[in-house]
Scaffold this active site. Structure first.
Site, PDB file in Angstrom:
ATOM      1  N   PRO A 138       0.668  -1.275   0.049  1.00  0.00           N
ATOM      2  CA  PRO A 138       0.054   0.013   0.109  1.00  0.00           C
ATOM      3  C   PRO A 138       0.933   1.370  -0.005  1.00  0.00           C
ATOM      4  CG  PRO A 138      -0.783  -1.317   1.611  1.00  0.00           C
ATOM      5  CD  PRO A 138       0.667  -2.049   1.062  1.00  0.00           C
ATOM      6  N   GLU A 139       0.278   2.328  -0.809  1.00  0.00           N
ATOM      7  CA  GLU A 139       1.072   3.364  -0.814  1.00  0.00           C
ATOM      8  C   GLU A 139       0.132   4.443   0.082  1.00  0.00           C
ATOM      9  OE1 GLU A 139       2.738   4.640  -4.702  1.00  0.00           O
ATOM     10  OE2 GLU A 139       2.687   2.484  -5.192  1.00  0.00           O
ATOM     11  N   HIS A 181      -6.707 -15.533   8.660  1.00  0.00           N
ATOM     12  CA  HIS A 181      -5.272 -14.963   8.865  1.00  0.00           C
ATOM     13  C   HIS A 181      -5.377 -13.701   9.684  1.00  0.00           C
ATOM     14  CE1 HIS A 181      -3.672 -17.598   5.587  1.00  0.00           C
ATOM     15  NE2 HIS A 181      -4.446 -17.199   4.641  1.00  0.00           N
ATOM     16  N   ARG A 198       0.185 -12.722   4.209  1.00  0.00           N
ATOM     17  CA  ARG A 198       1.592 -13.026   3.854  1.00  0.00           C
ATOM     18  C   ARG A 198       2.365 -12.703   5.190  1.00  0.00           C
ATOM     19  NH1 ARG A 198       1.059  -9.748  -1.888  1.00  0.00           N
ATOM     20  NH2 ARG A 198      -0.033 -11.416  -2.727  1.00  0.00           N
ATOM     21  N   LYS A 214      21.196  16.226  -6.051  1.00  0.00           N
ATOM     22  CA  LYS A 214      21.344  14.855  -6.145  1.00  0.00           C
ATOM     23  C   LYS A 214      21.506  14.542  -7.633  1.00  0.00           C
ATOM     24  CE  LYS A 214      19.376  13.892  -1.575  1.00  0.00           C
ATOM     25  NZ  LYS A 214      20.621  13.080  -1.159  1.00  0.00           N
TER      26      LYS A 214
END
Length: 285
Positions: A2-3, A96, A115, A161
């Protein structure tokens, strides 16, 4: 994984359902889900029991709950498949469901993680640039949806950078919350190839990129996030629909929605990048 928009959807749902509620009982059913809490599951459960949830906060992809006990936070790592579900006690317990917290209204807060890459841990709060955050998240930069996000400061950092601009978008110490999906979307909108060195991009181009990052994540948030499988859901078990609006990610061999050129897929940092060869030309050399 997820973002920012997906984590924010979960944060808002938890705020609605658990703020003000007391944790009457906490049961840890799988040790991997508390492996980041070094004192173990029994300690975490004992310390959480009896606390009232005062808030649910986020910085980038980091999510945490605060309580009526000062300086204590519960950091929730969603990992790749973690779900924070609020369920009535009569609902069948998910296969789960590795941590279950019973709330004082009878409902249950269930951490479901197929997971087992995610988990819960307790962390002290520390003050960073005027905001209290968990100690384990002290290195995380502000995200583009943070009201105190300083685009000028981020542009200055990027201009100094030589790394590829996509690599820096994914660097949570530079700007947080952006993952592979929304990086590709923002770069497509800004017409920038992800391998362009940041130092060679103009200040206006970088400001445009950050603005597009804000826009795309804001739109994803309105759509409930992006769900590519059943593992990402909000606290009510509902999926997001922003994947239907993606212009870059996952569109290999499909026509660019802006110019019609065939979208390409390239390897980048052990993952895939999607871009338009015409709108986003590769850097020379």
């Amino acid at each position: 994984m997820p973002e920012l928009p997906e984590v924010e959807v979960v944060r808002r749902g938890l705020t609605e359902h658990v703020v003000g509620r007391v944790l009457d009982r906490v049961t840890v059913k799988h040790p991997r889900s508390v492996r980041r809490h070094v004192l173990g599951g029994d300690d975490l459960a004992a310390r959480l029991t009896g606390l009232r949830v005062d808030g649910v906060l986020r910085r980038g992809k980091f999510l945490w709950l605060t309580f009526d006990e000062p300086d204590t936070s519960l950091v929730v790592h969603l990992g790749m498949s973690g779900q924070m579900l609020v369920q009535p006690p009569t609902a069948p317990v998910e296969k789960h469901a590795h941590i279950v917290a019973t709330l004082d209204d009878g409902n249950e807060l269930r951490f479901v993680d197929q997971r087992t890459f995610g988990g819960w841990m307790l962390s002290d709060l520390v003050e960073v640039d005027g905001t209290w955050v968990p100690e384990c998240a002290a290195h995380i930069a502000r995200d583009p949806l943070d009201p105190r996000f300083d685009a000028d400061a981020v542009v200055k950092t990027l201009r100094g950078k030589q790394s590829e601009i996509k690599r820096l978008l994914l660097d949570q110490t530079v700007v947080s919350g952006v993952g592979n999906i929304y990086a590709d979307e923002a770069l497509w909108r800004a017409k920038i190839h992800g391998e362009r060195p940041a130092a060679k991009l103009s200040r206006p181009a970088l400001h445009t990129l950050l603005a597009e990052t804000q826009h795309v994540m804001g739109e994803a948030l309105q759509a409930g996030g992006t769900s590519f499988d059943a593992l990402y859901v909000n606290v009510n078990g509902q999926s997001g629909y922003f994947e239907r609006s993606l212009n870059a990610y996952g569109r290999e061999d499909q026509p660019c929605r802006r110019c019609g050129a065939i979208m390409r897929r390239e390897k980048f940092m052990n993952r895939s990048s999607f871009s338009c060869p015409r709108c986003q030309p590769r850097p020379r050399g």
